[in-house]
Design a protein around this motif. Structure first.
Motif, PDB file in Angstrom:
ATOM      1  N   GLN A  71       0.836  -1.202   0.000  1.00  0.00           N
ATOM      2  CA  GLN A  71       0.000   0.000   0.000  1.00  0.00           C
ATOM      3  C   GLN A  71       0.872   1.253   0.000  1.00  0.00           C
ATOM      4  O   GLN A  71       0.595   2.223  -0.711  1.00  0.00           O
ATOM      5  CB  GLN A  71      -0.920   0.021   1.212  1.00  0.00           C
ATOM      6  CG  GLN A  71      -2.047  -0.981   1.146  1.00  0.00           C
ATOM      7  CD  GLN A  71      -2.820  -1.030   2.449  1.00  0.00           C
ATOM      8  OE1 GLN A  71      -2.234  -1.114   3.529  1.00  0.00           O
ATOM      9  NE2 GLN A  71      -4.137  -0.978   2.347  1.00  0.00           N
ATOM     10  N   LEU A  72       1.915   1.235   0.810  1.00  0.00           N
ATOM     11  CA  LEU A  72       2.814   2.382   0.891  1.00  0.00           C
ATOM     12  C   LEU A  72       3.506   2.628  -0.443  1.00  0.00           C
ATOM     13  O   LEU A  72       3.565   3.768  -0.928  1.00  0.00           O
ATOM     14  CB  LEU A  72       3.842   2.177   2.008  1.00  0.00           C
ATOM     15  CG  LEU A  72       4.853   3.298   2.200  1.00  0.00           C
ATOM     16  CD1 LEU A  72       4.164   4.627   2.473  1.00  0.00           C
ATOM     17  CD2 LEU A  72       5.809   2.948   3.320  1.00  0.00           C
ATOM     18  N   LEU A  73       4.000   1.571  -1.074  1.00  0.00           N
ATOM     19  CA  LEU A  73       4.670   1.725  -2.362  1.00  0.00           C
ATOM     20  C   LEU A  73       3.705   2.243  -3.429  1.00  0.00           C
ATOM     21  O   LEU A  73       4.074   3.082  -4.258  1.00  0.00           O
ATOM     22  CB  LEU A  73       5.285   0.401  -2.805  1.00  0.00           C
ATOM     23  CG  LEU A  73       6.540  -0.015  -2.051  1.00  0.00           C
ATOM     24  CD1 LEU A  73       6.918  -1.444  -2.407  1.00  0.00           C
ATOM     25  CD2 LEU A  73       7.681   0.934  -2.339  1.00  0.00           C
ATOM     26  N   GLY A  74       2.475   1.759  -3.405  1.00  0.00           N
ATOM     27  CA  GLY A  74       1.467   2.241  -4.348  1.00  0.00           C
ATOM     28  C   GLY A  74       1.186   3.717  -4.151  1.00  0.00           C
ATOM     29  O   GLY A  74       1.055   4.480  -5.115  1.00  0.00           O
ATOM     30  N   HIS A  75       1.106   4.127  -2.890  1.00  0.00           N
ATOM     31  CA  HIS A  75       0.848   5.541  -2.602  1.00  0.00           C
ATOM     32  C   HIS A  75       2.027   6.413  -3.031  1.00  0.00           C
ATOM     33  O   HIS A  75       1.835   7.486  -3.606  1.00  0.00           O
ATOM     34  CB  HIS A  75       0.565   5.727  -1.107  1.00  0.00           C
ATOM     35  CG  HIS A  75       0.248   7.136  -0.741  1.00  0.00           C
ATOM     36  ND1 HIS A  75      -0.874   7.798  -1.216  1.00  0.00           N
ATOM     37  CD2 HIS A  75       0.924   8.037   0.017  1.00  0.00           C
ATOM     38  CE1 HIS A  75      -0.874   9.024  -0.747  1.00  0.00           C
ATOM     39  NE2 HIS A  75       0.204   9.198  -0.003  1.00  0.00           N
ATOM     40  N   ILE A  76       3.229   5.952  -2.771  1.00  0.00           N
ATOM     41  CA  ILE A  76       4.421   6.700  -3.189  1.00  0.00           C
ATOM     42  C   ILE A  76       4.440   6.855  -4.711  1.00  0.00           C
ATOM     43  O   ILE A  76       4.712   7.935  -5.236  1.00  0.00           O
ATOM     44  CB  ILE A  76       5.709   6.016  -2.678  1.00  0.00           C
ATOM     45  CG1 ILE A  76       5.804   6.139  -1.159  1.00  0.00           C
ATOM     46  CG2 ILE A  76       6.945   6.608  -3.355  1.00  0.00           C
ATOM     47  CD1 ILE A  76       6.883   5.274  -0.527  1.00  0.00           C
ATOM     48  N   ALA A  77       4.140   5.777  -5.429  1.00  0.00           N
ATOM     49  CA  ALA A  77       4.109   5.839  -6.894  1.00  0.00           C
ATOM     50  C   ALA A  77       3.058   6.827  -7.369  1.00  0.00           C
ATOM     51  O   ALA A  77       3.299   7.613  -8.290  1.00  0.00           O
ATOM     52  CB  ALA A  77       3.842   4.451  -7.475  1.00  0.00           C
ATOM     53  N   SER A  78       1.891   6.811  -6.737  1.00  0.00           N
ATOM     54  CA  SER A  78       0.821   7.735  -7.095  1.00  0.00           C
ATOM     55  C   SER A  78       1.245   9.180  -6.846  1.00  0.00           C
ATOM     56  O   SER A  78       1.003  10.060  -7.675  1.00  0.00           O
ATOM     57  CB  SER A  78      -0.426   7.403  -6.276  1.00  0.00           C
ATOM     58  OG  SER A  78      -1.435   8.342  -6.497  1.00  0.00           O
ATOM     59  N   MET A  79       1.888   9.432  -5.708  1.00  0.00           N
ATOM     60  CA  MET A  79       2.366  10.778  -5.390  1.00  0.00           C
ATOM     61  C   MET A  79       3.381  11.238  -6.435  1.00  0.00           C
ATOM     62  O   MET A  79       3.349  12.381  -6.883  1.00  0.00           O
ATOM     63  CB  MET A  79       3.016  10.806  -4.003  1.00  0.00           C
ATOM     64  CG  MET A  79       2.043  10.733  -2.863  1.00  0.00           C
ATOM     65  SD  MET A  79       2.837  10.562  -1.232  1.00  0.00           S
ATOM     66  CE  MET A  79       4.206  11.678  -1.298  1.00  0.00           C
ATOM     67  N   TYR A  80       4.272  10.349  -6.823  1.00  0.00           N
ATOM     68  CA  TYR A  80       5.306  10.692  -7.785  1.00  0.00           C
ATOM     69  C   TYR A  80       4.695  11.025  -9.149  1.00  0.00           C
ATOM     70  O   TYR A  80       5.086  11.981  -9.808  1.00  0.00           O
ATOM     71  CB  TYR A  80       6.319   9.555  -7.920  1.00  0.00           C
ATOM     72  CG  TYR A  80       7.397   9.849  -8.929  1.00  0.00           C
ATOM     73  CD1 TYR A  80       8.428  10.732  -8.631  1.00  0.00           C
ATOM     74  CD2 TYR A  80       7.368   9.272 -10.193  1.00  0.00           C
ATOM     75  CE1 TYR A  80       9.404  11.025  -9.562  1.00  0.00           C
ATOM     76  CE2 TYR A  80       8.337   9.568 -11.124  1.00  0.00           C
ATOM     77  CZ  TYR A  80       9.355  10.441 -10.806  1.00  0.00           C
ATOM     78  OH  TYR A  80      10.312  10.731 -11.741  1.00  0.00           O
ATOM     79  N   GLN A  81       3.703  10.233  -9.577  1.00  0.00           N
ATOM     80  CA  GLN A  81       3.057  10.482 -10.858  1.00  0.00           C
ATOM     81  C   GLN A  81       2.369  11.835 -10.866  1.00  0.00           C
ATOM     82  O   GLN A  81       2.466  12.585 -11.825  1.00  0.00           O
ATOM     83  CB  GLN A  81       2.055   9.378 -11.176  1.00  0.00           C
ATOM     84  CG  GLN A  81       2.704   8.084 -11.577  1.00  0.00           C
ATOM     85  CD  GLN A  81       1.702   6.969 -11.791  1.00  0.00           C
ATOM     86  OE1 GLN A  81       0.573   7.063 -11.337  1.00  0.00           O
ATOM     87  NE2 GLN A  81       2.125   5.923 -12.458  1.00  0.00           N
TER      88      GLN A  81
END
Length: 87
Positions: A71-81
């Motif tokens: 979940q954390l990695l998904g959120h980080i990826a979303s923030m980066y995008q």
């Protein structure tokens, strides 16, 4: 010409190619470099200690936020995008 330019660190987006290969698009340069196995060497090579550091900190951060690592990695990826789209 392609091998020489990549050896000097010029990626396919570099202005160097406008003079060196004026009739070629950045995409055609990138494709040919890929087929030849060429890289600029600018990508970081991660070592075991750095990987362990990232893994341990990711685990700690996920625990503190009460979410899974996925979940954390998904959120980080979303923030980066979202950040990348703003630039």
């Amino acid at each position: 010409m392609l091998r020489q330019g990549y050896a000097q660190g010029h990626s396919y987006k570099s202005d160097y190619w406008k003079q060196a290969l004026p009739r070629h698009t950045p995409n055609s340069i990138s494709r040919k470099a890929y087929l030849c196995g060429l890289t600029t060497g600018k990508r970081k090579k991660w070592n075991a200690a750095e990987n362990a550091f990232i893994h341990n900190n990711l685990r700690t951060l996920a625990h503190e936020l009460r979410v899974s690592k996925s979940q954390l990695l998904g959120h980080i990826a979303s923030m980066y995008q979202k950040e990348s789209k703003r630039k």
